[in-house]
Design a protein around this motif. Structure first.
Motif, PDB file in Angstrom:
ATOM      1  N   ALA A 112     -63.540 101.632  -7.695  1.00 11.32           N
ATOM      2  CA  ALA A 112     -65.208 102.083  -6.982  1.00 11.32           C
ATOM      3  C   ALA A 112     -66.147 102.657  -7.395  1.00 11.32           C
ATOM      4  N   ASN A 113     -65.089 103.680  -8.114  1.00 11.57           N
ATOM      5  CA  ASN A 113     -66.291 105.109  -8.780  1.00 11.57           C
ATOM      6  C   ASN A 113     -66.766 105.063  -9.744  1.00 11.57           C
ATOM      7  N   ASP A 114     -68.215 104.784  -9.478  1.00 12.66           N
ATOM      8  CA  ASP A 114     -69.716 104.380 -10.480  1.00 12.66           C
ATOM      9  C   ASP A 114     -69.695 105.405 -11.555  1.00 12.66           C
ATOM     10  N   LEU A 115     -69.914 106.692 -10.786  1.00 14.40           N
ATOM     11  CA  LEU A 115     -70.527 107.615 -11.041  1.00 14.40           C
ATOM     12  C   LEU A 115     -69.569 108.522 -11.960  1.00 14.40           C
ATOM     13  N   GLY A 116     -67.793 107.881 -11.192  1.00 12.48           N
ATOM     14  CA  GLY A 116     -67.349 109.133 -11.653  1.00 12.48           C
ATOM     15  C   GLY A 116     -66.997 108.378 -13.376  1.00 12.48           C
ATOM     16  N   ALA A 117     -67.210 107.204 -13.467  1.00 13.35           N
ATOM     17  CA  ALA A 117     -67.012 106.025 -14.313  1.00 13.35           C
ATOM     18  C   ALA A 117     -67.693 106.471 -15.918  1.00 13.35           C
ATOM     19  N   SER A 118     -69.181 107.040 -15.080  1.00 12.50           N
ATOM     20  CA  SER A 118     -69.834 106.437 -15.956  1.00 12.50           C
ATOM     21  C   SER A 118     -69.566 108.682 -16.601  1.00 12.50           C
ATOM     22  N   LEU A 119     -68.885 109.115 -16.426  1.00 13.65           N
ATOM     23  CA  LEU A 119     -68.755 110.592 -16.688  1.00 13.65           C
ATOM     24  C   LEU A 119     -67.347 110.724 -17.917  1.00 13.65           C
ATOM     25  N   TRP A 120     -66.832 109.747 -17.041  1.00 15.84           N
ATOM     26  CA  TRP A 120     -65.309 109.644 -18.328  1.00 15.84           C
ATOM     27  C   TRP A 120     -65.887 108.996 -19.065  1.00 15.84           C
ATOM     28  N   THR A 121     -66.625 107.826 -19.117  1.00 18.10           N
ATOM     29  CA  THR A 121     -66.737 107.211 -20.627  1.00 18.10           C
ATOM     30  C   THR A 121     -67.890 107.786 -21.167  1.00 18.10           C
ATOM     31  N   SER A 122     -68.926 108.185 -20.802  1.00 19.78           N
ATOM     32  CA  SER A 122     -69.854 109.553 -21.869  1.00 19.78           C
ATOM     33  C   SER A 122     -68.706 110.557 -22.453  1.00 19.78           C
ATOM     34  N   ALA A 123     -67.534 111.201 -22.328  1.00 19.26           N
ATOM     35  CA  ALA A 123     -66.784 111.921 -22.830  1.00 19.26           C
ATOM     36  C   ALA A 123     -65.448 111.413 -23.905  1.00 19.26           C
ATOM     37  N   GLY A 124     -66.496 109.865 -23.891  1.00 17.02           N
ATOM     38  CA  GLY A 124     -64.828 109.313 -24.695  1.00 17.02           C
ATOM     39  C   GLY A 124     -64.170 108.571 -24.314  1.00 17.02           C
ATOM     40  N   TYR A 125     -63.745 108.932 -22.799  1.00 12.76           N
ATOM     41  CA  TYR A 125     -62.493 107.850 -22.377  1.00 12.76           C
ATOM     42  C   TYR A 125     -62.458 106.081 -22.387  1.00 12.76           C
ATOM     43  N   GLU A 126     -61.831 106.029 -22.180  1.00 15.76           N
ATOM     44  CA  GLU A 126     -61.340 103.788 -22.277  1.00 15.76           C
ATOM     45  C   GLU A 126     -61.024 104.166 -20.661  1.00 15.76           C
ATOM     46  N   ARG A 127     -60.798 102.826 -20.607  1.00 14.21           N
ATOM     47  CA  ARG A 127     -59.870 102.158 -18.864  1.00 14.21           C
ATOM     48  C   ARG A 127     -59.220 101.468 -20.317  1.00 14.21           C
ATOM     49  N   GLN A 128     -57.782 101.337 -19.258  1.00 12.27           N
ATOM     50  CA  GLN A 128     -56.507 101.111 -19.974  1.00 12.27           C
ATOM     51  C   GLN A 128     -56.421  99.879 -18.442  1.00 12.27           C
ATOM     52  N   ASP A 129     -56.555  99.241 -19.642  1.00 19.08           N
ATOM     53  CA  ASP A 129     -56.846  97.722 -17.732  1.00 19.08           C
ATOM     54  C   ASP A 129     -55.285  97.015 -18.385  1.00 19.08           C
ATOM     55  N   ASP A 130     -54.161  97.573 -19.532  1.00 21.39           N
ATOM     56  CA  ASP A 130     -52.478  97.552 -18.749  1.00 21.39           C
ATOM     57  C   ASP A 130     -51.838  97.247 -18.505  1.00 21.39           C
ATOM     58  N   TRP A 131     -52.426  98.433 -17.833  1.00 25.89           N
ATOM     59  CA  TRP A 131     -51.429  99.722 -16.828  1.00 25.89           C
ATOM     60  C   TRP A 131     -51.813 100.117 -15.352  1.00 25.89           C
ATOM     61  N   ARG A 132     -50.592  99.710 -14.501  1.00 23.07           N
ATOM     62  CA  ARG A 132     -51.067  99.127 -13.102  1.00 23.07           C
ATOM     63  C   ARG A 132     -50.497 101.266 -12.781  1.00 23.07           C
ATOM     64  N   ARG A 133     -51.210 101.793 -11.703  1.00 28.44           N
ATOM     65  CA  ARG A 133     -50.358 103.165 -11.222  1.00 28.44           C
ATOM     66  C   ARG A 133     -49.368 102.676  -9.934  1.00 28.44           C
ATOM     67  N   TRP A 134     -48.242 102.496  -9.755  1.00 26.25           N
ATOM     68  CA  TRP A 134     -47.755 102.690  -8.376  1.00 26.25           C
ATOM     69  C   TRP A 134     -47.171 103.874  -8.018  1.00 26.25           C
ATOM     70  N   VAL A 135     -47.696 103.495  -6.241  1.00 27.67           N
ATOM     71  CA  VAL A 135     -47.394 104.803  -5.707  1.00 27.67           C
ATOM     72  C   VAL A 135     -46.486 104.116  -4.468  1.00 27.67           C
ATOM     73  N   LYS A 136     -45.409 105.158  -4.212  1.00 24.32           N
ATOM     74  CA  LYS A 136     -44.777 105.307  -2.990  1.00 24.32           C
ATOM     75  C   LYS A 136     -44.992 106.530  -2.258  1.00 24.32           C
ATOM     76  N   PRO A 137     -45.121 106.456  -0.910  1.00 25.45           N
ATOM     77  CA  PRO A 137     -45.280 107.526  -0.298  1.00 25.45           C
ATOM     78  C   PRO A 137     -44.044 108.156   0.655  1.00 25.45           C
ATOM     79  N   LEU A 138     -43.896 109.678   0.751  1.00 23.26           N
ATOM     80  CA  LEU A 138     -42.225 109.631   0.169  1.00 23.26           C
ATOM     81  C   LEU A 138     -42.205 110.787   2.589  1.00 23.26           C
ATOM     82  N   GLY A 139     -41.492 110.841   2.796  1.00 19.82           N
ATOM     83  CA  GLY A 139     -41.828 111.432   4.270  1.00 19.82           C
ATOM     84  C   GLY A 139     -42.452 110.755   5.124  1.00 19.82           C
TER      85      GLY A 139
END
Length: 139
Positions: A112-139
């Protein structure tokens, strides 16, 4: 403005910056001891943009685990956005990573970070849709 690495004495100011400038949705609360551990373990990982007055107006964590290169916590104070500070922090991270032998870097950006997405895109980064981040809270 100048760039420098963060030190332990900067942590409270960095956390105050993150409270007003960073996307914090779905993220555990920041804790001083965690940022302190980062600075002590990798003194060059916390990049800061600092005004001549000493005020911290931007940050980026440029983490390297000895194998992979990761960017997160890119934040620019709302009063200082659209002045190239984010791009300058990214350039410094790229320089650091290149010196360490990087061939690829990833950035953690909330969908949802549209402002950030524009910066990353302008810096040459591309969204990688075939990966997902998995998280597990510890403690």
């Amino acid at each position: 403005m100048r760039l420098r690495s963060g030190v332990v004495d900067d942590i409270d100011a960095v956390m105050a910056l993150w409270a007003v400038a960073a996307e914090n949705d779905g993220r555990p609360s920041d804790r001083r001891e965690m940022v302190e551990a980062l600075v002590e373990r990798d003194p060059d990982a916390l990049l800061l943009a600092v005004e001549d007055s000493g005020a911290i107006i931007g940050s980026l964590i440029a983490g390297w685990d000895g194998w992979r290169f990761h960017l997160y916590r890119l934040a620019v104070h709302p009063d200082h956005r659209r002045r190239g500070i984010g791009g300058t922090l990214l350039d410094a991270a790229h320089t650091r990573f290149t010196a360490l032998g990087a061939t690829r870097v990833d950035a953690m950006v909330l969908d949802a970070n549209d402002l950030g997405a524009s910066l990353w895109t302008s810096a040459g980064y591309e969204r990688q849709d075939d990966w997902r981040r998995w998280v597990k809270p510890l403690g």
